[in-house]
Design a protein around this motif. Structure first.
Motif, PDB file in Angstrom:
ATOM      1  N   ALA A 129       1.023  16.558  -9.491  1.00 24.03           N
ATOM      2  CA  ALA A 129      -0.423  16.725  -9.332  1.00 24.03           C
ATOM      3  C   ALA A 129      -1.021  17.594 -10.416  1.00 24.03           C
ATOM      4  CB  ALA A 129      -0.717  17.348  -7.962  1.00 24.03           C
ATOM      5  N   GLY A 130      -0.157  18.010 -11.367  1.00 27.37           N
ATOM      6  CA  GLY A 130      -0.585  18.994 -12.351  1.00 27.37           C
ATOM      7  C   GLY A 130      -1.885  18.668 -13.065  1.00 27.37           C
ATOM      8  N   ARG A 131      -2.145  17.343 -13.267  1.00 28.93           N
ATOM      9  CA  ARG A 131      -3.349  16.971 -14.013  1.00 28.93           C
ATOM     10  C   ARG A 131      -4.598  17.041 -13.146  1.00 28.93           C
ATOM     11  NH1 ARG A 131      -2.758  11.226 -16.221  1.00 28.93           N
ATOM     12  NH2 ARG A 131      -4.713  11.897 -17.105  1.00 28.93           N
ATOM     13  N   TYR A 132      -4.405  17.071 -11.869  1.00 28.15           N
ATOM     14  CA  TYR A 132      -5.550  16.925 -10.972  1.00 28.15           C
ATOM     15  C   TYR A 132      -5.829  18.258 -10.285  1.00 28.15           C
ATOM     16  CZ  TYR A 132      -3.733  12.195 -11.574  1.00 28.15           C
ATOM     17  OH  TYR A 132      -3.238  11.043 -12.101  1.00 28.15           O
ATOM     18  N   ARG A 133      -6.868  18.911 -10.733  1.00 30.80           N
ATOM     19  CA  ARG A 133      -7.182  20.249 -10.249  1.00 30.80           C
ATOM     20  C   ARG A 133      -7.400  20.265  -8.749  1.00 30.80           C
ATOM     21  NH1 ARG A 133     -10.092  24.966 -12.202  1.00 30.80           N
ATOM     22  NH2 ARG A 133     -10.276  24.092 -14.284  1.00 30.80           N
ATOM     23  N   ASP A 134      -8.113  19.253  -8.222  1.00 32.47           N
ATOM     24  CA  ASP A 134      -8.437  19.263  -6.800  1.00 32.47           C
ATOM     25  C   ASP A 134      -7.159  19.152  -5.961  1.00 32.47           C
ATOM     26  OD1 ASP A 134      -9.283  15.766  -6.220  1.00 32.47           O
ATOM     27  OD2 ASP A 134      -8.152  16.658  -7.859  1.00 32.47           O
ATOM     28  N   ILE A 135      -6.215  18.318  -6.402  1.00 32.39           N
ATOM     29  CA  ILE A 135      -4.975  18.142  -5.628  1.00 32.39           C
ATOM     30  C   ILE A 135      -4.120  19.401  -5.739  1.00 32.39           C
ATOM     31  CG2 ILE A 135      -2.934  16.715  -5.308  1.00 32.39           C
ATOM     32  CD1 ILE A 135      -5.618  15.405  -4.593  1.00 32.39           C
ATOM     33  N   VAL A 136      -4.102  19.991  -6.910  1.00 33.48           N
ATOM     34  CA  VAL A 136      -3.362  21.251  -7.064  1.00 33.48           C
ATOM     35  C   VAL A 136      -3.947  22.307  -6.137  1.00 33.48           C
ATOM     36  CG1 VAL A 136      -2.914  23.169  -8.640  1.00 33.48           C
ATOM     37  CG2 VAL A 136      -2.582  20.825  -9.426  1.00 33.48           C
ATOM     38  N   ALA A 137      -5.282  22.407  -6.134  1.00 32.05           N
ATOM     39  CA  ALA A 137      -5.922  23.400  -5.259  1.00 32.05           C
ATOM     40  C   ALA A 137      -5.548  23.154  -3.805  1.00 32.05           C
ATOM     41  CB  ALA A 137      -7.441  23.338  -5.432  1.00 32.05           C
ATOM     42  N   LEU A 138      -5.562  21.889  -3.412  1.00 30.24           N
ATOM     43  CA  LEU A 138      -5.264  21.541  -2.016  1.00 30.24           C
ATOM     44  C   LEU A 138      -3.822  21.888  -1.662  1.00 30.24           C
ATOM     45  CD1 LEU A 138      -6.704  20.168   0.376  1.00 30.24           C
ATOM     46  CD2 LEU A 138      -5.631  18.028  -0.341  1.00 30.24           C
ATOM     47  N   LEU A 139      -2.900  21.499  -2.540  1.00 25.02           N
ATOM     48  CA  LEU A 139      -1.486  21.766  -2.260  1.00 25.02           C
ATOM     49  C   LEU A 139      -1.212  23.265  -2.216  1.00 25.02           C
ATOM     50  CD1 LEU A 139       0.319  18.995  -4.320  1.00 25.02           C
ATOM     51  CD2 LEU A 139       0.414  19.327  -1.848  1.00 25.02           C
ATOM     52  N   VAL A 140      -1.756  23.986  -3.185  1.00 23.69           N
ATOM     53  CA  VAL A 140      -1.543  25.436  -3.189  1.00 23.69           C
ATOM     54  C   VAL A 140      -2.128  26.052  -1.916  1.00 23.69           C
ATOM     55  CG1 VAL A 140      -2.148  27.581  -4.367  1.00 23.69           C
ATOM     56  CG2 VAL A 140      -1.411  25.601  -5.699  1.00 23.69           C
ATOM     57  N   SER A 141      -3.278  25.535  -1.514  1.00 21.98           N
ATOM     58  CA  SER A 141      -3.908  26.032  -0.285  1.00 21.98           C
ATOM     59  C   SER A 141      -2.994  25.830   0.921  1.00 21.98           C
ATOM     60  CB  SER A 141      -5.244  25.311  -0.071  1.00 21.98           C
ATOM     61  OG  SER A 141      -5.806  25.662   1.172  1.00 21.98           O
ATOM     62  N   GLY A 142      -2.465  24.596   1.047  1.00 20.11           N
ATOM     63  CA  GLY A 142      -1.589  24.299   2.176  1.00 20.11           C
ATOM     64  C   GLY A 142      -0.312  25.119   2.147  1.00 20.11           C
ATOM     65  N   LEU A 143       0.276  25.219   0.978  1.00 13.67           N
ATOM     66  CA  LEU A 143       1.534  25.957   0.864  1.00 13.67           C
ATOM     67  C   LEU A 143       1.311  27.453   1.099  1.00 13.67           C
ATOM     68  CD1 LEU A 143       2.915  24.057  -2.263  1.00 13.67           C
ATOM     69  CD2 LEU A 143       3.909  24.011   0.031  1.00 13.67           C
ATOM     70  N   ALA A 144       0.209  27.968   0.567  1.00 12.76           N
ATOM     71  CA  ALA A 144      -0.080  29.390   0.763  1.00 12.76           C
ATOM     72  C   ALA A 144      -0.337  29.691   2.239  1.00 12.76           C
ATOM     73  CB  ALA A 144      -1.286  29.793  -0.086  1.00 12.76           C
ATOM     74  N   ALA A 145      -1.077  28.805   2.885  1.00 12.28           N
ATOM     75  CA  ALA A 145      -1.346  29.019   4.309  1.00 12.28           C
ATOM     76  C   ALA A 145      -0.054  29.017   5.109  1.00 12.28           C
ATOM     77  CB  ALA A 145      -2.297  27.934   4.832  1.00 12.28           C
ATOM     78  N   GLU A 146       0.836  28.102   4.751  1.00 11.11           N
ATOM     79  CA  GLU A 146       2.124  28.048   5.462  1.00 11.11           C
ATOM     80  C   GLU A 146       2.939  29.307   5.157  1.00 11.11           C
ATOM     81  OE1 GLU A 146       2.356  25.668   7.507  1.00 11.11           O
ATOM     82  OE2 GLU A 146       4.432  25.693   8.207  1.00 11.11           O
ATOM     83  N   ALA A 147       2.819  29.801   3.941  1.00  8.69           N
ATOM     84  CA  ALA A 147       3.576  30.998   3.559  1.00  8.69           C
ATOM     85  C   ALA A 147       3.166  32.211   4.378  1.00  8.69           C
ATOM     86  CB  ALA A 147       3.384  31.281   2.070  1.00  8.69           C
ATOM     87  N   THR A 148       1.907  32.271   4.778  1.00  5.19           N
ATOM     88  CA  THR A 148       1.465  33.430   5.566  1.00  5.19           C
ATOM     89  C   THR A 148       2.201  33.493   6.897  1.00  5.19           C
ATOM     90  OG1 THR A 148      -0.346  32.264   6.676  1.00  5.19           O
ATOM     91  CG2 THR A 148      -0.858  33.340   4.580  1.00  5.19           C
TER      92      THR A 148
END
Lengths: 435, 460
Positions: B398-417
């Protein structure tokens, strides 16, 4: 701020008819969600769940609720059906007289005005009938054959909902149904009349086929005939027990002496349970009513005056605003259904209760309106069919009504208001084109 | 139709192909409505509703949820209003998000299909803080992708509400705001500074709103988590502490036992659920469980001291405990998740009826519930670690797609909490990760295919 207001105004003007109808429906839901249920509604739903469809209520409605309850438990599914049919039918009919957006607005307005909303919010056969009739009337005007067939199915459903609905569908089918537009009148109307007869018979057959708990439906023997007998006796010249007992022999009569005096009370008859009792009631009716026609007509006239609130007396609120049977505290537990009013809904319910005592809920107002407007409808077949349907339906109630419920006159109210809207728009269009 | 007529020329196919996007979305949404009508309730949901109706909010759960519910109760009593809010926010945001990948009809199809995808459908049918948070995050994400400034601002408002409803949304919203919120005509450094500032402002406002709404601080949630950690550290210690030592460390924490303390804590401890330590016959601690009874200050302070002593003093044991909890949350070792299929009626009938709530589901809903249980029991669709792995695998693509990167990081970060905050293995707390991973999968595949097709077209 000015730009924001201009944007809002532009947004409103840009609303599609569907959006307007949706807003109207949601506004109605603020008052009605998830649907009000009276004793009849509760009993009907319990029958539907037990798969015991009796003739005490329209079997088609019970069967329909049985299916709908499988998807949405409780009243909401039925509320959606009756209101969506109502809105769709009203919109399609009004669109024949005005552009789409005003038609959508008027249809929404029709649903939310208190005299209509009060009935359409309750899960009653009258509400179902009204929705089916409106949509059926709109669809019977379609040029497509399949849609016309669909409209007949809706008329069958409407007729199955109430015993006197055949009178309501008469003018709608006879005046509006035409398989092809090129049919000459001497073919068109007889065919339409036959279609009406077929629709009426089909409704009876459907109801009988669906009844599982009792063998057949006997609304006339169960309610109308006993009420006629009691009412006629009330107004008849003095009759002794010795004169009355042979006439009323084998009927499920409750009093054993002072029979004519007992006819003043409401507990004059029990429900007939056997074919012999029903036959006895039929015989008693045929003997009494032709013998005392004036007494019978006096009873029916008094009932009409009371029912359409023509008397000047104050009326108790005729609106029903409770989610379950207000007289049975256990009805919620029986149904597994309970609801509380929302904040705005509480205010609207209180308002509706108050409105129920006003002139808006006196059916004679709409009867007068329909009569006054009828001459203006003669040039327009659709207007005439609607206007006549409401009036003929009310006339049929003269002979079939047994109580004073406001909801019996809902079709008259709806047709009177719709005809008024359509005539107003037609006259305005004519004025604009000549001016 | 005969054998020679391609299926695409038949009426039903054409009807499907030509269906307007709104109709497709409506059908997807209706499937959710049919499953969940009038909105499923959990134990916590009933607490929110009670607080909303009483107008008395505690910090047992973020008061913003009850506050929103009291607003919807003005229009629709019961769960329906909140269910409408969370489901419509979700499907609207999802559609807006998919519009970045597909034309309108394709976006509607993918949004509708994702909405009815069981791992998403089941928790979205429950009126609780997780579903509402996910709905608002989804709406915020979709709105931030719009080119219209007004829609972006609405997206920020939705994210602000999400943060107010559940603290995890703070972390989930951060990458969305920082990577997707653009103030025009600013250089990159200023752009990110503004975005971080906006996120901070939203977080502070949300916290302030919750603080302003709170009528009574009961401190239950923090105390419960601390006790869970304390028990975990003790459970992962090599040797049992002597009772005298344990009593000294745990003095004032509300200990119910005074004999074989360490062994009993070890026996009661279960990484999948903290409540085994606080309720039932083998409860270790006495903690006020009533929703409006605060934990005494002295007990709260004692618990905090004990936590500092044990969790900070024994970091390896603490990490082992937290790792075990995370394994349960992700379903790595233990597949039995709490409340994937929420019981239709969580409390006694009389209580539900008194509250104006239905106690009967429809026949179709019962069948859908049975089908859902079968899916949960027999498929790996409801195991969060699969979506965690999926998210991590998709990230490089997803590296080229900012929106997908933002979404994935959001999901992973939320799970990390959840590594730090989870006190049970409730499935719904992984809903945002699951949603992000599914969207990312669809979007990455579709965009790669489009890119390859364009490349092929250019070369030919």
């Amino acid at each position: 701020m000015t730009a924001l207001l201009a944007d809002i105004r532009r947004w409103f003007r840009g609303l599609s008819p569907f959006a307007i109808l949706l807003i109207g429906w949601l506004t109605f839901m603020l008052y009605a969600y998830p649907g009000f249920m009276s004793f009849e509604s509760v009993d009907q739903l319990l029958q539907a769940r037990a798969s015991e469809i009796s003739a005490a209520y329209p079997p088609l409605m019970t069967a329909l609720w049985q299916v709908v309850d499988c998807v949405f438990a409780g009243p909401f599914g039925m509320l959606v059906i009756q209101t969506v049919c109502f809105l769709a039918g009203a919109y399609l009919l009004l669109k024949r007289f005005m552009p789409a957006r005003p038609a959508a607005f008027c249809a929404s307005l029709l649903l939310v005005v208190p005299p209509v909303a009060a009935v359409m919010a309750v899960i009653w056969s009258d509400s179902q009938m009204t929705g089916f009739l409106l949509l059926g009337t709109a669809l019977v005007l379609s040029p497509r054959g399949s849609v016309k067939i669909g409209s007949l199915a809706l008329f069958i459903a409407a007729t199955a909902m109430r015993i006197d609905a055949a009178a309501l569908t008469f003018s709608l089918i006879v005046l509006l149904f035409a398989w092809t537009p090129t049919l000459r009148w001497y073919k068109r109307y007889p065919i339409a009349l036959l279609v009406w007869v077929a629709v009426t018979l089909a409704a009876i057959v459907v109801n009988n086929a669906l009844t599982t708990a009792d063998e057949n439906s006997h609304p006339w023997h169960d309610t109308i005939a006993p009420s006629d007998i009691a009412g006629t006796l009330r107004n008849a010249p003095p009759l002794s027990d010795a004169e009355l007992q042979p006439i009323l022999a084998n009927t499920p009569l409750l009093p054993t002496h002072d029979i004519q005096d007992a006819a003043q009370t409401e507990l004059f008859y029990d429900m007939p349970r056997t074919a012999a009792e029903r036959a006895a009631i039929g015989r008693a009716w045929k003997e009494l009513i032709p013998t005392y026609p004036a007494a019978y007509l006096e009873y029916r006239l008094q009932l009409l005056i009371d029912r359409i609130r023509l008397h000047g007396d104050d009326i108790a609120s005729t609106t029903y605003v409770w989610f379950t049977d207000v007289n049975d505290p256990d009805s919620a537990a029986k149904l597994g259904f309970s609801a509380r009013p929302a904040g705005i809904q509480t205010v609207l319910r209180d308002g509706m209760r108050a409105a129920g005592s006003t002139e808006l809920f006196r059916p004679y107002v709409y009867l007068l309106l329909a009569l006054v407007l009828l001459p203006f409808c003669f040039r327009d077949r659709e207007l005439l069919a609607l206007g006549l349907s409401g009036l003929v339906g009310e006339l049929a109630l003269f002979f079939t009504a047994t109580s004073l419920d406001y909801r019996y006159s809902i079709w008259l109210v709806v047709t009177a208001i719709m005809v008024a809207m359509m005539l107003a728009k037609r006259n305005r269009t004519r004025r604009d084109s000549t001016g | 139709m005969n054998a020679e007529t391609p299926a695409r020329n038949t009426g039903w196919w054409r009807a499907l192909s030509d269906a307007p996007p709104a109709a497709i979305l409506a059908v997807g949404w209706l499937v959710l409505v049919v499953y969940a009508y009038p909105g499923q309730l959990s134990w916590d949901s009933l607490e929110y509703l009670r607080a909303a109706r009483d107008g008395f909010y505690t910090d047992a759960h973020p008061p913003a949820m009850s506050g929103l519910w009291s607003l919807t109760e003005l229009f629709v009593a019961g769960p329906s209003g909140m269910f409408l809010l969370q489901s419509l926010a979700f499907i609207t945001g999802l559609y807006l998000a998919m519009r970045k990948t597909f034309p309108a009809r394709g976006a509607a199809w993918s949004a509708a299909l994702l909405t009815v995808f069981p791992p998403i459908l089941l928790p979205m049918g429950v009126v609780d803080e997780y579903a509402l948070m996910v709905g608002l995050l989804m709406l915020g994400f979709g709105a931030l992708l719009s080119i219209q400034r007004r829609i972006n601002v609405l997206g920020l408002v939705a994210l602000g509400f999400a943060i107010a409803v559940h603290p995890t949304a703070r972390v989930a919203a951060f990458p969305l705001v920082v990577l997707l919120f653009e103030w025009p005509s600013r250089p990159a450094l200023r752009r990110y500074t503004v975005a971080v500032g906006v996120w901070l402002a939203m977080t502070v406002l949300a916290a302030g709103a919750n603080w302003a709404l709170t009528d009574l601080q009961i401190g239950h949630a923090r105390a419960e988590r601390n006790l869970f950690d304390i028990a975990g550290v003790l459970a992962y210690s090599d040797a049992d502490r002597a009772d005298a030592d344990a009593q000294r460390v745990l003095a004032g924490t509300g200990l119910r036992i005074d004999h074989m303390i360490h062994a009993k804590v070890r026996a009661s401890y279960a990484p999948r659920d903290a409540s085994t330590l606080l309720s039932g016959d083998n409860a270790i601690w006495e903690l006020p469980l009533a929703p409006d009874t605060p934990v005494p200050d002295a007990q709260r302070d004692a618990i905090a001291r004990a936590w500092d002593n044990l969790a900070l003093g024994r970091p390896l044991q603490y990490l082992s405990h937290r790792l075990a909890v995370t394994e349960c949350v992700l379903g790595i070792l233990d597949l039995e998740h709490q409340a994937v299929v929420v019981p239709r009626y969580p409390v006694a009938r009389e209580i539900m009826l008194d509250a104006g709530l239905a106690t009967r589901s429809s026949g179709l809903q019962d069948k859908m519930t049975d089908a859902a249980r079968a899916l949960v029991d027999n498929t790996p669709l409801f195991v969060p670690w699969i979506y965690l792995v999926l998210g991590l695998v998709l990230l490089p693509f997803a590296g080229r797609y900012r929106d997908i990167v933002a979404l994935l990081v959001s999901g992973l970060a939320a799970e990390a909490t959840l590594f730090v905050t989870a006190v049970d293995n409730s499935y719904a707390q992984s809903l945002w990760l699951i949603t992000c991973a599914c969207i990312a999968l669809v979007a990455v595949i579709a965009r790669k295919r489009t890119w390859k097709r364009r490349k092929t077209t250019v070369h030919t």
